[in-house]
Structure formats: structure tokens, C-alpha cells
Write an enzyme that holds these catalytic residues in place. Sequence first.
Site, PDB file in Angstrom:
ATOM      1  N   GLY A 212      21.167 -18.421  15.238  1.00  0.00           N
ATOM      2  CA  GLY A 212      21.040 -19.373  14.139  1.00  0.00           C
ATOM      3  C   GLY A 212      20.048 -20.471  14.486  1.00  0.00           C
TER       4      GLY A 212
ATOM      5  N   CYS B  34      21.945 -16.280  21.351  1.00  0.00           N
ATOM      6  CA  CYS B  34      21.052 -17.377  20.937  1.00  0.00           C
ATOM      7  C   CYS B  34      21.852 -18.653  20.635  1.00  0.00           C
ATOM      8  CB  CYS B  34      20.200 -16.927  19.756  1.00  0.00           C
ATOM      9  SG  CYS B  34      18.760 -17.985  19.449  1.00  0.00           S
ATOM     10  N   LEU B  35      21.947 -19.084  19.374  1.00  0.00           N
ATOM     11  CA  LEU B  35      22.728 -20.281  19.057  1.00  0.00           C
ATOM     12  C   LEU B  35      24.185 -20.087  19.449  1.00  0.00           C
ATOM     13  CD1 LEU B  35      22.752 -23.127  17.759  1.00  0.00           C
ATOM     14  CD2 LEU B  35      23.316 -22.013  15.589  1.00  0.00           C
TER      15      LEU B  35
ATOM     16  N   GLY C 167      18.372 -24.559  14.660  1.00  0.00           N
ATOM     17  CA  GLY C 167      18.682 -25.958  14.899  1.00  0.00           C
ATOM     18  C   GLY C 167      19.280 -26.284  16.249  1.00  0.00           C
TER      19      GLY C 167
ATOM     20  N   GLY D  35      14.495 -23.147  20.500  1.00  0.00           N
ATOM     21  CA  GLY D  35      13.891 -24.383  20.975  1.00  0.00           C
ATOM     22  C   GLY D  35      14.813 -25.193  21.862  1.00  0.00           C
ATOM     23  N   TYR D  36      16.073 -24.735  22.013  1.00  0.00           N
ATOM     24  CA  TYR D  36      17.050 -25.390  22.881  1.00  0.00           C
ATOM     25  C   TYR D  36      17.508 -24.393  23.937  1.00  0.00           C
ATOM     26  CZ  TYR D  36      17.292 -29.210  19.507  1.00  0.00           C
ATOM     27  OH  TYR D  36      16.978 -30.274  18.706  1.00  0.00           O
TER      28      TYR D  36
ATOM     29  N   SER E 122      16.827 -18.097  12.299  1.00  0.00           N
ATOM     30  CA  SER E 122      16.584 -19.032  13.404  1.00  0.00           C
ATOM     31  C   SER E 122      15.329 -19.874  13.174  1.00  0.00           C
ATOM     32  CB  SER E 122      16.466 -18.273  14.728  1.00  0.00           C
ATOM     33  OG  SER E 122      17.702 -17.695  15.086  1.00  0.00           O
TER      34      SER E 122
ATOM     35  N   ASN F   5      13.788 -16.470  20.303  1.00  0.00           N
ATOM     36  CA  ASN F   5      13.417 -17.429  19.268  1.00  0.00           C
ATOM     37  C   ASN F   5      14.344 -18.635  19.369  1.00  0.00           C
ATOM     38  OD1 ASN F   5      12.722 -18.859  17.017  1.00  0.00           O
ATOM     39  ND2 ASN F   5      13.399 -17.334  15.526  1.00  0.00           N
TER      40      ASN F   5
ATOM     41  N   HIS G 246      17.486 -11.970  22.391  1.00  0.00           N
ATOM     42  CA  HIS G 246      18.015 -11.078  21.356  1.00  0.00           C
ATOM     43  C   HIS G 246      17.995  -9.636  21.850  1.00  0.00           C
ATOM     44  CE1 HIS G 246      18.291 -13.849  17.861  1.00  0.00           C
ATOM     45  NE2 HIS G 246      17.432 -14.537  18.600  1.00  0.00           N
TER      46      HIS G 246
ATOM     47  N   GLN H 165      24.467 -20.820  23.050  1.00  0.00           N
ATOM     48  CA  GLN H 165      24.399 -22.251  23.341  1.00  0.00           C
ATOM     49  C   GLN H 165      25.710 -22.963  22.991  1.00  0.00           C
ATOM     50  OE1 GLN H 165      21.013 -23.287  20.963  1.00  0.00           O
ATOM     51  NE2 GLN H 165      19.597 -22.073  22.202  1.00  0.00           N
TER      52      GLN H 165
ATOM     53  N   GLU I  31      19.090  -7.108  20.353  1.00  0.00           N
ATOM     54  CA  GLU I  31      18.805  -6.220  19.221  1.00  0.00           C
ATOM     55  C   GLU I  31      17.340  -6.315  18.772  1.00  0.00           C
ATOM     56  OE1 GLU I  31      19.051 -10.087  17.254  1.00  0.00           O
ATOM     57  OE2 GLU I  31      20.027  -9.185  18.982  1.00  0.00           O
TER      58      GLU I  31
END
Length: 357
Positions: free
Chosen positions: A220, A247-248, A222, A291-292, A46, A289, A332, A251, A334
Site C-alpha cells: 500500500g 511492503c506496507l 504512504g 519510500g519508507y 503503492s 516500490n 514484492h 512495515q 509476486e
Amino acid sequence: MKKAYLYLENGQVLEGQNFGAAGTAMGELVFTTGMTGCVESLTDPSYYGQLVVYTFPQFGNYGICRADSESPKVQMGGVVVREYCEAPSNFRCDLSVDAFLREQGVVGIAGLDTRMLTQQLRDKGVMNAVITTETDKPDLEALKAFRIQQSVENTSVQQPEVRIPEGETLFSVALMDYGAKESIAASLLARGCQVTVYPHNTPAETVLSAGHQGIMLSNGPGNPADNPFCIQQIQKFFGKLPMFGICLGHQMMALAAGAKTVKMKFGHRGANQPVIDLQTKEVSITSQNHGYAVDKDSLSATEGVLRFANVNDGSCEGVDYPAYQAFSLQFHPEAHGGPLDCLNAFDRFTDMMKEGR
């Protein structure tokens, strides 16, 4: 000791000492508040391509234990610290952080006022920067225009990989790899799941025809909106099998359902983010972790229901999709490093697979 320089896109220049590899690294400058998890954060996909400021003033005190790595290599573009430890002390230590970064070809800079840098990023938002051991100044216009490209493509596996649990195999899970941490697969294996790790660009039809009982969408790097093919495949997964996104993956599941995502001012990175379960009213401390974030106001147009919210800023931390037997978390569960308050999210996923049999 060789000098190193940090150039910010606002024109500010800071001088420090080089550790790790010599050279030049350009990336998005972000900060993390984690006090532990050195090798875990360095190898977390990430962080791909980012320059990371560690707010804890000392770095690498217990060295690098390769067994704790979340991926095969350091994913960060560069490392910014107040002070790094040249003589780590831990019985599991394989090598120092300086030696590890030199081995991996990743540049680091020490001796900076990381508190001041963190305050700037909180006040002004994340910005691009360059770490370099060279004396030539970077082109500020090129620095401002810099953008990390193909982050998911560069962190996903290239071929499917099958992992077998040590004990009895209870479930077969497809793990869609968008830059997955090793801890996600390990958490599934510990619950008797045979895990097939699929490249990010695997068609949904291939996954759905393989006889799995559930689908895991990984973390992940970006901007989630940069992955239209992945989002289209997730749309095809809805309603077919129980699905869990982190996370990603969280999203992109929201984007697949018709919601929107937004870039945060400075994101959440660290192991101390408080999250409330809006159903039970319980508050957990989580590792994050990103940023979006998912725009929680856009969920009203989807089948998604806001389940978790960040206590500090109210942002979306988790969504339930009851019509599709799916759910997702921004944080997360985990961890590694961090608290394991929400590790039972994996038990919720296996319970859904039991019900789906």
C-alpha cells in the site's frame, strides 16, 4: 502539441509536451527504474498520489493491456517520461498509454531530460512537484507544504470481498487490504487459497472469528506510521494465525512489534533490486516500490529477526517473527512487472498454514 510544465519545489521549471489528460497534478516526485510493467505500475496502489519519473527513455511501446492491471484505475497523480509511444505494437494491446491516461483523467508530460531529473532526486532526495498544462505558476510555499493524505483509505476496498480458487480450496486466507495489488490475491488463489479481502479498518476480532487459517498483510501507499488503527489490529493478530506481510504490510508489522520505520532519501522503485537472504546467503533480484523502510537497528527491541537485506544499501528487506509464526518482506515476491525469484515466499506461507492445522 499542447505544452506542459513541471515545477519542482526547489524553484526549477521544465517545459515539455502534454500527453494523457490536460490539467494540473501536485504530488511527491519519485522515479522508477522498471523497463517493463507499464499498466502494472500505473495501476499499483503503492504509487497513489505520486508523480512518477520513468527512467527508461521510452514509455508505452507495447501499449495498455487492461488484464494486467493491479487495481481498477490509475493510482499515480501524474506521469513524467522522456518519450511516449503514440503507435504501440503488441497483440494484447487494448489502447495506447496516451488514450488510457486521457480516459483516466491523469496528466502526463513528455520530452523531459529524465536522466537529469533522476540524478537530482538521487542527490537531493524526493521532492514535491506540479505537472500542469496551465500557464499560471503554482504557489511554491503551498507546494513545499503538500502532503498526500489518507492514502490507505483511498486505495482499500470498502466492503469485504470473497474470491474462490478455480480448483480445490485448501486454505482460507484473510487479505488485509491497505492498497493491495491484484497479483497478491492471484498468487494466493493459485495455491488453493480462498481469499477474503478485508477493508483496512476491519477490527481484528472480526477477522479472527471468521475461521481463516492465515492472514496476509498487503502492500500500500504512504507513511506506515499514518495508520495507527491498522497497526493496533496487527498487534492483535500476532500469535493467533500464521501471518505474511508485503511492503506496507511488512512495515506496519514491524511497527506493531515495536520497531521503527524511516523515510528513505529516494526509496526503491523498480524491478532490479538485489536482496540477500542472510540465512542461505542467496541473492535474488526483486521488484520494489517503497519510500519508507524498517529501521533494522530497532529490531533488537522486538521479536523480529532480520532475514533479508538490500545488497546495495544494506537496508532491511525482510523480517522473521519465529515466536509469532509470522514473516514479512519489503520487496514484492509476486512482482508484475519484474523477476519472480522469490515467488516461493507464498509457498512458505502455505506451509506455515499446513503446520498450524
